[in-house]
Design a protein around this motif. Structure first.
Motif, PDB file in Angstrom:
ATOM      1  N   ALA A  38       3.377  -1.959   6.164  1.00 27.82           N
ATOM      2  CA  ALA A  38       2.118  -2.708   6.119  1.00 27.82           C
ATOM      3  C   ALA A  38       1.243  -2.271   7.275  1.00 27.82           C
ATOM      4  N   GLY A  39      -0.051  -2.214   7.032  1.00 27.67           N
ATOM      5  CA  GLY A  39      -0.995  -1.891   8.090  1.00 27.67           C
ATOM      6  C   GLY A  39      -1.168  -0.407   8.314  1.00 27.67           C
ATOM      7  N   ALA A  40      -2.013  -0.092   9.310  1.00 25.78           N
ATOM      8  CA  ALA A  40      -2.340   1.297   9.630  1.00 25.78           C
ATOM      9  C   ALA A  40      -1.097   2.045  10.116  1.00 25.78           C
ATOM     10  N   PRO A  41      -1.055   3.336   9.932  1.00 25.65           N
ATOM     11  CA  PRO A  41      -2.054   4.171   9.280  1.00 25.65           C
ATOM     12  C   PRO A  41      -1.957   4.089   7.758  1.00 25.65           C
ATOM     13  N   TYR A  42      -3.027   4.568   7.092  1.00 29.10           N
ATOM     14  CA  TYR A  42      -3.109   4.583   5.632  1.00 29.10           C
ATOM     15  C   TYR A  42      -3.208   6.024   5.143  1.00 29.10           C
ATOM     16  N   ALA A 100       2.813  -0.632  -5.660  1.00 30.39           N
ATOM     17  CA  ALA A 100       1.913  -1.757  -5.899  1.00 30.39           C
ATOM     18  C   ALA A 100       1.024  -1.927  -4.669  1.00 30.39           C
ATOM     19  N   ILE A 101      -0.180  -2.413  -4.887  1.00 32.57           N
ATOM     20  CA  ILE A 101      -1.098  -2.701  -3.793  1.00 32.57           C
ATOM     21  C   ILE A 101      -0.656  -4.019  -3.151  1.00 32.57           C
ATOM     22  N   LYS A 102      -0.385  -3.983  -1.831  1.00 36.33           N
ATOM     23  CA  LYS A 102       0.124  -5.179  -1.159  1.00 36.33           C
ATOM     24  C   LYS A 102      -0.737  -5.610   0.027  1.00 36.33           C
ATOM     25  N   ALA A 103      -1.208  -4.680   0.820  1.00 34.76           N
ATOM     26  CA  ALA A 103      -1.924  -5.014   2.050  1.00 34.76           C
ATOM     27  C   ALA A 103      -3.437  -5.070   1.828  1.00 34.76           C
ATOM     28  N   ALA A 104      -4.138  -5.742   2.726  1.00 35.56           N
ATOM     29  CA  ALA A 104      -5.582  -5.952   2.588  1.00 35.56           C
ATOM     30  C   ALA A 104      -6.371  -4.653   2.547  1.00 35.56           C
ATOM     31  N   GLN A 105      -5.946  -3.640   3.277  1.00 31.27           N
ATOM     32  CA  GLN A 105      -6.685  -2.374   3.309  1.00 31.27           C
ATOM     33  C   GLN A 105      -6.158  -1.352   2.308  1.00 31.27           C
ATOM     34  N   GLU A 106      -5.237  -1.765   1.451  1.00 35.60           N
ATOM     35  CA  GLU A 106      -4.777  -0.887   0.376  1.00 35.60           C
ATOM     36  C   GLU A 106      -5.683  -1.095  -0.835  1.00 35.60           C
TER      37      GLU A 106
END
Length: 192
Positions: free
Chosen positions: A103-107, A148-154
């Motif tokens: 979860a979270g950066a980096p992306y 699956a898309i899980k995090a806010a910035q995904e």
């Protein structure tokens, strides 16, 4: 749909080896869905994911992926697009923006495909390759993607491109080994 049926530098189904495999996979197919499934399963199962298997060289063109039997998700999606387009099935490239870790950066971007199916329209499928915790399948009308898309910035990026994004091609062509690509995975900034 013409752009989703065309050969190009990276989706080079006009290469003799790619064209021959596309023809071979079409033999005996019981219709378009069966042909899509055969091509998808070939790329998902017979082409090894570069990072999972720690394999070189870094590939980008569909013909390179086929020759070396390895590629990152992006390159594998180029081969799947080539095999399907060679068989007259409109196919594009899609991307997800995912967290590199849990979860979270980096992306980073993750590459997959969209295929235009009769009576269904555009349908995404992910030839990345399965492993424990990842079970991508071709099961229309439901999508069964690797992630699956899980995090806010995904994000599931909504566009369907006929050609790979320049940042993806640049990453694959600039680096000589799978671990260099892994350390420099492409990403895009989200709008708004």
């Amino acid at each position: 749909m013409k752009q989703y049926l065309s050969a190009s530098k990276y989706i080079d189904f006009d290469h003799p080896d790619v064209a021959a495999l596309a023809k071979e996979l079409a033999l005996g197919a019981a219709g378009e869905f069966d042909l899509v499934r055969r091509c998808f399963e070939y790329v998902r199962d017979d082409i090894r994911h570069s990072s999972d298997f720690k394999l070189n060289p870094v590939t980008c063109r569909a013909s390179e992926v086929l020759r070396h039997k390895t590629g990152y998700c992006y390159a594998k999606s180029h081969l799947l697009a080539a095999l399907l387009r060679a068989n007259g099935i409109p196919t594009g490239l899609c991307y997800q923006r995912l967290s590199v870790g849990d979860a979270g950066a980096p992306y980073c971007l993750h590459g997959l495909n969209a295929v235009h199916l009769p009576d269904l329209g555009w349908y995404r499928l992910d030839p990345r390759g399965n492993k424990p915790g990842i079970d991508a399948q071709f099961s229309p009308p439901a999508e069964r993607l690797a992630f699956a898309i899980k995090a806010a910035q995904e994000r599931d990026l909504p566009e369907i491109w006929a050609e790979p994004l320049a940042i993806v091609v640049e990453t694959l062509e600039r680096h000589d080994s799978y671990d260099q690509v892994l350390a420099n995975l492409p990403d895009v900034e989200l709008a708004g």
